[in-house]
Design a protein around this motif. Structure first.
Motif, short mmCIF file in Angstrom:
data_model
loop_
_atom_site.label_atom_id
_atom_site.label_comp_id
_atom_site.label_asym_id
_atom_site.label_seq_id
_atom_site.Cartn_x
_atom_site.Cartn_y
_atom_site.Cartn_z
N MET A 1 0.84 -1.19 0.00
CA MET A 1 0.00 0.00 0.00
C MET A 1 0.87 1.24 0.00
SD MET A 1 -3.03 -0.62 2.69
CE MET A 1 -4.54 -0.66 1.81
N ARG A 2 0.35 2.28 -0.65
CA ARG A 2 1.05 3.55 -0.69
C ARG A 2 0.74 4.36 0.56
NH1 ARG A 2 -0.26 6.71 -5.95
NH2 ARG A 2 -2.01 5.34 -6.16
N ALA A 3 1.71 5.13 0.99
CA ALA A 3 1.47 6.05 2.10
C ALA A 3 0.61 7.20 1.60
CB ALA A 3 2.80 6.60 2.63
N PRO A 4 -0.35 7.65 2.38
CA PRO A 4 -1.21 8.74 1.92
C PRO A 4 -0.40 10.01 1.72
CG PRO A 4 -1.64 8.26 4.23
CD PRO A 4 -0.69 7.22 3.73
N SER A 5 -0.62 10.64 0.61
CA SER A 5 0.08 11.90 0.35
C SER A 5 -0.88 13.06 0.58
CB SER A 5 0.61 11.93 -1.09
OG SER A 5 -0.47 11.88 -1.99
N SER A 6 -0.33 14.19 0.86
CA SER A 6 -1.14 15.37 1.10
C SER A 6 -1.77 15.80 -0.22
CB SER A 6 -0.26 16.48 1.65
OG SER A 6 -1.01 17.62 1.90
N ALA A 7 -3.05 16.06 -0.21
CA ALA A 7 -3.75 16.49 -1.41
C ALA A 7 -3.29 17.90 -1.78
CB ALA A 7 -5.25 16.48 -1.16
N LEU A 8 -3.21 18.14 -3.08
CA LEU A 8 -2.86 19.47 -3.56
C LEU A 8 -4.15 20.22 -3.90
CD1 LEU A 8 0.20 18.73 -5.85
CD2 LEU A 8 0.20 19.71 -3.57
N LEU A 9 -4.20 21.47 -3.49
CA LEU A 9 -5.37 22.29 -3.73
C LEU A 9 -5.00 23.51 -4.54
CD1 LEU A 9 -6.74 22.35 -0.07
CD2 LEU A 9 -7.50 20.86 -1.92
N LYS A 10 -5.90 23.91 -5.44
CA LYS A 10 -5.76 25.19 -6.12
C LYS A 10 -6.58 26.19 -5.32
CE LYS A 10 -5.27 23.50 -10.82
NZ LYS A 10 -5.85 23.45 -12.16
N ILE A 11 -5.91 27.18 -4.78
CA ILE A 11 -6.62 28.15 -3.94
C ILE A 11 -6.27 29.58 -4.32
CG2 ILE A 11 -6.80 26.59 -1.94
CD1 ILE A 11 -4.44 28.22 -0.74
N ASP A 12 -7.22 30.47 -4.04
CA ASP A 12 -6.99 31.91 -4.16
C ASP A 12 -6.66 32.41 -2.76
OD1 ASP A 12 -7.42 32.44 -6.90
OD2 ASP A 12 -9.57 32.19 -6.61
N VAL A 13 -5.42 32.81 -2.56
CA VAL A 13 -4.98 33.28 -1.25
C VAL A 13 -5.16 34.80 -1.21
CG1 VAL A 13 -3.09 33.37 0.40
CG2 VAL A 13 -3.29 31.42 -1.15
N PRO A 14 -5.89 35.32 -0.20
CA PRO A 14 -6.06 36.77 -0.10
C PRO A 14 -4.75 37.46 0.26
CG PRO A 14 -7.24 35.64 1.67
CD PRO A 14 -6.62 34.59 0.81
N LEU A 15 -4.61 38.69 -0.21
CA LEU A 15 -3.43 39.49 0.09
C LEU A 15 -3.78 40.48 1.20
CD1 LEU A 15 -2.27 40.27 -3.55
CD2 LEU A 15 -1.40 38.50 -2.01
N MET A 16 -2.85 40.64 2.15
CA MET A 16 -3.04 41.62 3.21
C MET A 16 -1.91 42.64 3.08
SD MET A 16 -3.55 41.17 7.29
CE MET A 16 -1.87 40.90 7.83
N PHE A 17 -2.28 43.87 2.76
CA PHE A 17 -1.31 44.93 2.54
C PHE A 17 -0.95 45.57 3.88
CE2 PHE A 17 -3.69 44.41 -1.39
CZ PHE A 17 -2.65 44.23 -2.29
N ILE A 18 0.37 45.61 4.17
CA ILE A 18 0.85 46.20 5.43
C ILE A 18 1.94 47.23 5.12
CG2 ILE A 18 0.35 44.11 6.77
CD1 ILE A 18 3.43 43.57 6.69
N GLY A 19 2.26 48.06 6.09
CA GLY A 19 3.35 49.02 5.95
C GLY A 19 3.00 50.27 5.17
N ASP A 20 1.70 50.51 4.95
CA ASP A 20 1.34 51.69 4.17
C ASP A 20 1.66 52.99 4.91
OD1 ASP A 20 -0.64 51.05 5.99
OD2 ASP A 20 -2.28 51.75 4.74
N ASP A 21 1.74 52.93 6.25
CA ASP A 21 2.08 54.14 7.00
C ASP A 21 3.56 54.49 6.90
OD1 ASP A 21 2.71 51.83 8.40
OD2 ASP A 21 2.38 52.73 10.36
N ALA A 22 4.38 53.54 6.42
CA ALA A 22 5.82 53.78 6.30
C ALA A 22 6.28 53.96 4.86
CB ALA A 22 6.59 52.62 6.92
N SER A 23 5.38 53.81 3.90
CA SER A 23 5.74 53.90 2.49
C SER A 23 6.16 55.32 2.12
CB SER A 23 4.56 53.49 1.62
OG SER A 23 4.78 53.86 0.28
N PRO A 24 7.38 55.49 1.58
CA PRO A 24 7.82 56.83 1.19
C PRO A 24 6.90 57.48 0.16
CG PRO A 24 9.61 55.23 0.93
CD PRO A 24 8.39 54.48 1.33
N GLY A 25 6.41 56.67 -0.77
CA GLY A 25 5.53 57.21 -1.82
C GLY A 25 4.22 57.70 -1.26
N LEU A 26 3.62 56.94 -0.35
CA LEU A 26 2.34 57.36 0.23
C LEU A 26 2.51 58.56 1.15
CD1 LEU A 26 0.75 53.85 0.90
CD2 LEU A 26 0.31 55.42 -0.99
N ARG A 27 3.67 58.64 1.79
CA ARG A 27 3.94 59.81 2.64
C ARG A 27 4.06 61.08 1.81
NH1 ARG A 27 7.91 58.58 7.63
NH2 ARG A 27 6.41 57.37 8.81
#
Length: 101
Positions: A1-27
């Motif tokens: 018997m084969r060892a169970p392998s982890s299933a692969l998933l296609k997912i949309d990962v959300p982005l979390m934007f940080i550091g906007d208070d330190a961005s030279p351009g936004l300042r």
């Protein structure tokens, strides 16, 4: 018997934007332009990230971040072009000047 392998998933990962208070351009009064809010990855079911942090603290006016710039777990496989932009810092529009005759 084969060892169970982890299933692969296609997912949309959300982005979390940080550091906007330190961005030279936004300042300087530039605008943050969000191009993507999620990124598609192929990943093992046991390593699904809840989100990916996108650090804006180094971005100046005219700069952008690409998909390849994201810092993710090495087993995650990007399913989109690494050259696609995620966000950019764009300069403010100059006020329209009246034309003199």
């Amino acid at each position: 018997m084969r060892a169970p392998s982890s299933a692969l998933l296609k997912i949309d990962v959300p982005l979390m934007f940080i550091g906007d208070d330190a961005s030279p351009g936004l300042r300087k009064g530039a605008y943050f332009n969000t191009i993507k809010r999620t990124v598609k990855y192929l990943c093992p079911a046991d390593i699904v990230p809840p989100y990916i942090e996108v650090d804006l603290s180094e971005l100046d006016v005219g700069q952008k971040l690409l998909m390849r710039d994201l810092k993710v777990h090495p087993v995650l496989k990007l399913l989109q072009s690494p050259e696609q932009p995620i966000c950019s810092i764009i300069g403010s529009r100059a006020p329209e000047q009246k034309k003199s005759k």
